[in-house]
Structure formats: C-alpha cells, structure tokens
Design an enzyme around this catalytic site. Structure first.
Site, PDB file in Angstrom:
ATOM      1  N   ILE A 161       8.551  12.735  -9.164  1.00  0.00           N
ATOM      2  CA  ILE A 161       9.063  13.929  -8.454  1.00  0.00           C
ATOM      3  C   ILE A 161       9.843  13.494  -7.217  1.00  0.00           C
ATOM      4  CG2 ILE A 161       8.466  16.114  -7.327  1.00  0.00           C
ATOM      5  CD1 ILE A 161       5.767  16.034  -8.689  1.00  0.00           C
ATOM      6  N   VAL A 189       5.033  -0.120 -13.965  1.00  0.00           N
ATOM      7  CA  VAL A 189       6.234   0.384 -13.290  1.00  0.00           C
ATOM      8  C   VAL A 189       7.365  -0.644 -13.354  1.00  0.00           C
ATOM      9  CG1 VAL A 189       7.146   1.364 -11.153  1.00  0.00           C
ATOM     10  CG2 VAL A 189       4.743   1.722 -11.739  1.00  0.00           C
ATOM     11  N   GLY A 225       5.069   9.972  -8.024  1.00  0.00           N
ATOM     12  CA  GLY A 225       5.651   9.397  -9.242  1.00  0.00           C
ATOM     13  C   GLY A 225       7.113   9.743  -9.406  1.00  0.00           C
ATOM     14  N   GLU A 266      -4.654   3.350 -11.387  1.00  0.00           N
ATOM     15  CA  GLU A 266      -4.476   2.127 -10.595  1.00  0.00           C
ATOM     16  C   GLU A 266      -5.248   0.984 -11.263  1.00  0.00           C
ATOM     17  OE1 GLU A 266      -2.441   2.042  -7.736  1.00  0.00           O
ATOM     18  OE2 GLU A 266      -1.992   3.943  -8.679  1.00  0.00           O
ATOM     19  N   LYS A 309      -1.227   8.955  -0.351  1.00  0.00           N
ATOM     20  CA  LYS A 309       0.033   9.685  -0.535  1.00  0.00           C
ATOM     21  C   LYS A 309       0.183  10.798   0.498  1.00  0.00           C
ATOM     22  CE  LYS A 309       0.231   8.700  -5.496  1.00  0.00           C
ATOM     23  NZ  LYS A 309      -0.281   9.095  -6.806  1.00  0.00           N
TER      24      LYS A 309
HETATM   25  P1  NAP Z   1       0.266  -3.027 -12.821  1.00  0.00           P
HETATM   26  O1  NAP Z   1       0.605  -2.516 -14.165  1.00  0.00           O
HETATM   27  O2  NAP Z   1      -1.110  -3.509 -12.551  1.00  0.00           O
HETATM   28  O3  NAP Z   1       1.310  -4.201 -12.469  1.00  0.00           O
HETATM   29  C1  NAP Z   1       1.184  -5.013 -11.344  1.00  0.00           C
HETATM   30  C2  NAP Z   1       2.160  -6.162 -11.492  1.00  0.00           C
HETATM   31  O4  NAP Z   1       2.108  -6.966 -10.312  1.00  0.00           O
HETATM   32  C3  NAP Z   1       1.851  -7.104 -12.666  1.00  0.00           C
HETATM   33  O5  NAP Z   1       3.043  -7.486 -13.297  1.00  0.00           O
HETATM   34  C4  NAP Z   1       1.191  -8.322 -12.003  1.00  0.00           C
HETATM   35  O6  NAP Z   1       1.427  -9.534 -12.681  1.00  0.00           O
HETATM   36  C5  NAP Z   1       1.932  -8.333 -10.681  1.00  0.00           C
HETATM   37  N1  NAP Z   1       1.150  -8.966  -9.618  1.00  0.00           N
HETATM   38  C6  NAP Z   1      -0.071  -8.597  -9.151  1.00  0.00           C
HETATM   39  N2  NAP Z   1      -0.463  -9.439  -8.165  1.00  0.00           N
HETATM   40  C7  NAP Z   1       0.516 -10.356  -8.033  1.00  0.00           C
HETATM   41  C8  NAP Z   1       0.707 -11.488  -7.193  1.00  0.00           C
HETATM   42  N3  NAP Z   1      -0.209 -11.843  -6.277  1.00  0.00           N
HETATM   43  N4  NAP Z   1       1.839 -12.192  -7.318  1.00  0.00           N
HETATM   44  C9  NAP Z   1       2.776 -11.854  -8.235  1.00  0.00           C
HETATM   45  N5  NAP Z   1       2.683 -10.780  -9.056  1.00  0.00           N
HETATM   46  C10 NAP Z   1       1.551 -10.050  -8.949  1.00  0.00           C
HETATM   47  O7  NAP Z   1       0.579  -1.927 -11.706  1.00  0.00           O
HETATM   48  P2  NAP Z   1       1.575  -0.682 -11.806  1.00  0.00           P
HETATM   49  O8  NAP Z   1       0.847   0.463 -12.414  1.00  0.00           O
HETATM   50  O9  NAP Z   1       2.877  -1.094 -12.358  1.00  0.00           O
HETATM   51  O10 NAP Z   1       1.707  -0.317 -10.243  1.00  0.00           O
HETATM   52  C11 NAP Z   1       2.500  -1.080  -9.386  1.00  0.00           C
HETATM   53  C12 NAP Z   1       2.633  -0.352  -8.057  1.00  0.00           C
HETATM   54  O11 NAP Z   1       3.217   0.925  -8.277  1.00  0.00           O
HETATM   55  C13 NAP Z   1       1.314  -0.075  -7.342  1.00  0.00           C
HETATM   56  O12 NAP Z   1       1.524  -0.071  -5.950  1.00  0.00           O
HETATM   57  C14 NAP Z   1       0.972   1.341  -7.802  1.00  0.00           C
HETATM   58  O13 NAP Z   1       0.118   2.012  -6.907  1.00  0.00           O
HETATM   59  C15 NAP Z   1       2.354   1.946  -7.795  1.00  0.00           C
HETATM   60  N6  NAP Z   1       2.555   3.126  -8.649  1.00  0.00           N
HETATM   61  C16 NAP Z   1       2.118   3.114  -9.933  1.00  0.00           C
HETATM   62  C17 NAP Z   1       2.380   4.210 -10.733  1.00  0.00           C
HETATM   63  C18 NAP Z   1       1.934   4.273 -12.172  1.00  0.00           C
HETATM   64  O14 NAP Z   1       2.099   5.319 -12.795  1.00  0.00           O
HETATM   65  N7  NAP Z   1       1.403   3.203 -12.736  1.00  0.00           N
HETATM   66  C19 NAP Z   1       3.066   5.311 -10.209  1.00  0.00           C
HETATM   67  C20 NAP Z   1       3.488   5.281  -8.878  1.00  0.00           C
HETATM   68  C21 NAP Z   1       3.224   4.177  -8.107  1.00  0.00           C
HETATM   69  P3  NAP Z   1       0.869  -9.791 -14.186  1.00  0.00           P
HETATM   70  O15 NAP Z   1       1.673  -8.849 -15.051  1.00  0.00           O
HETATM   71  O16 NAP Z   1       1.159 -11.211 -14.469  1.00  0.00           O
HETATM   72  O17 NAP Z   1      -0.582  -9.442 -14.136  1.00  0.00           O
HETATM   73  N1  HSE Z   2      -2.580   6.088 -10.167  1.00  0.00           N
HETATM   74  C1  HSE Z   2      -1.590   6.988  -9.707  1.00  0.00           C
HETATM   75  C2  HSE Z   2      -1.832   8.354 -10.308  1.00  0.00           C
HETATM   76  C3  HSE Z   2      -0.230   6.495 -10.125  1.00  0.00           C
HETATM   77  O1  HSE Z   2      -2.621   8.476 -11.240  1.00  0.00           O
HETATM   78  O2  HSE Z   2      -1.250   9.312  -9.818  1.00  0.00           O
HETATM   79  C4  HSE Z   2       0.895   7.308  -9.545  1.00  0.00           C
HETATM   80  O3  HSE Z   2       0.987   7.095  -8.169  1.00  0.00           O
END
Ligand code: NAP
Ligand code: HSE
Length: 419
Positions: free
Chosen positions: A127, A14, A125, A181, A196
C-alpha cells in the site's frame, strides 16, 4: 544512458520479488547481492558472480549508488546501512524494526550525508502510504490513524473466523505464503504492527513517537469463543494499530486486538489485506487499502522507491526533498492506563443467584457503565459464561474490577472500537 547501480542485501521473499520485477527497467542494474548462504536453493536464478555472503562487499563498493536492505533485524543491518550512508549511498529498506528503533539516528545521519532513505515497503507492504503522507498530504494536520498493519495476523484472524481453522495451521500457511517474519513472534505478539505504527505516527504527526512508548498486545490470547461471541454481538476481532495526537502534542499510540463493529470498514479487511484510515485537516478522512505482505506487493513498494531515486539521480544535488525527515519535536506519550475505551469481557462465573447483579455493582463502583451483559445458559460444571460490553471507561478502572471479581474467572478482556 548511465544506469544507477544497486546493491541488494537479502534475497529472501522480498529480495526475490525485487530481483524478478526490476529486470524490466533499463535504467537500473543490480550489480551485487548479499545473502547469508550462497549455496541455498532459490526461487530466482541469479548469476553466481553477483552473489556474496559479505554485505560489506556492497556497502564499501564505490561503484554502487543505492543499497537496498531486505534482510531485516536491527543488527547487523544497522551497521551495513550506517556504513553505506557514510560511503555516500542512498538507502531503500523494508526494515520496520530498524526504522522504529533507530529512525532518529538513521535520518540524522542521512541528512548529514545528504542522502535519502526511502521505506515505503516497511509500513503496509504494497500500500502506498509513506509517499502520500510525505507529499500530497503534507499540508494536513493529521491527528488520527486507525489501521490494520500486519498481514500475518489479519490472515490468521480471518481464517480462524471464516473457516474455524486452528491457529497453528493458519500460522504455518502464512509462513509458507511468505507473509510472516523470520520469527513469527514478531507478528503474532504485535511487535511488527507496533514498529510500523511508530514510524507511521511519527511522519504523520511530524513529531517523533518513541517505540518504547507504544502500547502493544498481540493476538495469541484470542479464543475461538471470543470470535464467536463477537460475531453474535455484531463485531469482528482485528489487530488494530492506532495513533491519536492532541493539540498539546500528547500521542496515544498502540497495537492491540479490538472488537470492530461490523458496520466499520476495518471489520471487512480480510486475509493479507491491510488498511490505513487517516483523519486530518483539511482532508477529512481517507482510507488506503491493499496487500500488506508477500513477495510481489512488497517488491512493488521497494521498486517504486528505487525508481524515485533513479529518476532524480544526477539531476540535482538535493534529491527528493519532501521525502526527507526533518522534524525535531518528540510527542508526549499517553499511558494506556490513562486512556478511555469500551471493553468486551468474557467471564466464567459460578451459577449462583446475584452474580450478574454483583458484576453490575462492582462495575458501578468504578464508574463503569454497562452497554450489554449476556449469559448463555449454564454449563455441566454449574458455571456460566457471561459476556459484558461496557461503555467508555478508564482503563485503570477496568483493570481494577478484573481483580475484584472474586470467584469469577476472566477469560478475555478486549477493547471495543466505537462505531
Ligand atoms: P527473508 O525471506 O527471511 O529473507 C531475508 C534475506 O536476508 C535472505 O536472503 C537471507 O539470506 C538474507 N540475510 C539474512 N541475514 C543476512 C546477513 N547477515 N548477511 C547477508 N544476508 C542476510 O525475509 P523477507 O520476508 O524477505 O523480509 C526482508 C525484510 O523485509 C524484513 O525487514 C521484513 O520485515 C521486511 N518485509 C517483509 C515483508 C514480507 O511480506 N515478507 C513485507 C514487508 C516488509 P539467505 O537467503 O541466504 O538465508
Ligand atoms: N510480517 C509482515 C506482515 C510482513 O505479516 O505484515 C509485512 O510487513
């Protein structure tokens, strides 16, 4: 023009989407980004001087106006957000787990500090659902939500159903696409959808729903045979998040798989698409659908929140009043055992005379009426698979009959959505 300064915590799926998409706006500037590992190869090119591995460099930086938390999890994210609020920063987050578990404290602190916390990306996401519920639907008494709120599980169920793909292969694909996740247990066991619906129900009902009162089941026990039987009977299997509230503030909030009639629009929400059906007065019924996960759809919601703050920043002492959280009441939880549902039961029974009659009479003894009962032939081991669909009955009673069907094996017990 003075640019609003953003500190980003997280540059994963994200965070990268937000960084890439925000470049086109000249009223905002990402000045610092915290990651866990500065040396990790990334899909986005970022000047190294912007990177830090200490989020306190951001939350304690007096030049930063908005902290965008995109790292996930409760700790240490909660400590960073708390510190940022105490230091006078506005917050944008996609962290549904934190909102579900710390929402009450978070919004109280934000109000005390006169700062806003926006979280459009946390619920479905790409929406838009939080802003509509908080603003244009604010005049409604919302009493029912039925939704598909997890992209990963909807992607898995759709692919298993449409292509006969294996659970493990499809989960891997969903991870590669950035939907899942960091620990996909959160998706497949229904935690993500439960986080959610906790927040969505709270803001929709104007009454706090506690995460620990949300009933939850995931999709890991769904068998290919169940999908096949469901199809034959006119249903699709979906992970449904639902919430209803009555006039006495009793809230039934849950996440579990359901057989959804093919005549219902949620049966046709496929792959990563999410959908939220909201019922209330005076609106009636509305449905919001779109991409529920992934880099750019999620970035779209985060950017919308950032721009909403940027637009009002320095124009008023009290930003975005309708987006704040002010309710004080807490909903009374309804226990799953006290709810009435229709059920699908898959039973493996010995091929003996009177088995179907026995199932029928045990159900009758518990006040459970059957809508259909189907046996398809006999297997080589002289057992038969019997599929039952019940009428609406008490959850406690269906659990009791499951224990009373001696000599039979219950393969699956799945709730059925009404058409
Ligand atoms: P991700 O790809 O795992 O990215 C997490 C990021 O946070 C990485 O850049 C990581 O650093 C950094 N991080 C983790 N722990 C840290 C710490 N202690 N200090 C500093 N940086 C740290 O996760 P994501 O999918 O982008 O999701 C991020 C958030 O958005 C979560 O809350 C997730 O539930 C939410 N979300 C995700 C989506 C989706 O479609 N993926 C949709 C809606 C909401 P590194 O890169 O160095 O590992
Ligand atoms: N892991 C979540 C999903 C990301 O699959 O819907 C969006 O919140």
């Amino acid at each position: 023009m003075e640019r609003i300064k953003i500190g980003l915590i997280g540059l994963g799926t994200v965070g990268s989407g937000v960084y890439k998409s925000l470049a086109q706006f000249d009223n905002v500037e990402i000045t610092k980004i915290a990651v866990r590992n500065i040396n990790k190869p990334r899909t986005v090119e970022v000047p190294t001087e912007k990177l830090t591995n200490d989020p306190y460099d951001i939350v304690n930086d007096s030049s930063i106006n908005v902290v965008v938390e995109l790292m996930g999890g409760v700790e240490p994210a909660w400590d960073y957000i708390k510190t940022a609020l105490e230091n006078g920063k506005h917050i944008v987050t996609a962290n549904k787990e934190l909102l579900a578990k710390k929402g009450e404290e978070l919004f109280k602190l934000a109000e005390k500090q006169n700062r806003v916390v926006l979280y459009e990306a946390a619920i479905a996401g790409g929406i838009p659902v939080i802003m509509p519920v908080k603003t244009i639907l604010a005049g409604n008494k919302i009493n029912k939500i039925q939704a598909i709120l997890n992209g990963t599980t909807n992607y898995i169920l759709t692919k298993m159903d449409a292509d006969g793909a294996s659970y493990e292969d499809v989960l891997k694909e969903a991870q590669e696409l950035g939907y899942a996740e960091a620990d996909p247990t959160g998706d497949v066991e229904g935690f993500d959808a439960a986080y959610k619906i906790t927040t969505l129900a709270t803001i929709s009902f104007n009454s706090r729903v506690k995460f620990e009162n949300v009933y939850r089941e995931g999709i890991t026990k769904i068998r290919k045979e169940d999908m096949q039987r469901a199809n034959e009977l006119g249903y699709k299997i979906k992970l449904i998040a639902s919430a209803t509230i009555d006039e006495n503030n009793n809230a039934d909030v849950r996440v579990h798989p359901m057989l959804v009639p093919k005549t219902h629009m949620l049966a046709h929400i496929n792959y990563v698409t999410n959908s939220v059906a909201i019922s209330g007065h005076p609106i009636g019924n509305i449905v919001l659908s779109g991409p529920g996960a992934g880099e750019f759809p999620t970035a779209s919601s985060v950017i919308g929140d950032i721009l909403a703050i940027a637009r009002e920043w320095k124009t008023t002492d009290y930003l975005l009043p309708m987006m704040r959280c002010k309710h004080n009441s807490t909903a009374n939880p309804v226990k799953i055992d006290d709810t009435y549902n229709k059920y699908y039961l898959s039973i493996t029974a010995p091929n003996a005379i009177g088995v179907i009659a026995k199932i029928g009479s045990i159900c009758a003894s518990k006040n459970i009426s059957l809508s259909s009962i189907v046996q398809k032939g006999v297997k080589d081991d002289n057992t038969a698979e019997i599929t039952v669909i019940t009428e609406k009955c008490l959850e406690k009673n269906i659990k009791e009959i499951v224990n009373e069907l001696e000599g039979c094996k219950i393969n699956s017990l799945i709730r059925v959505m009404e058409g």
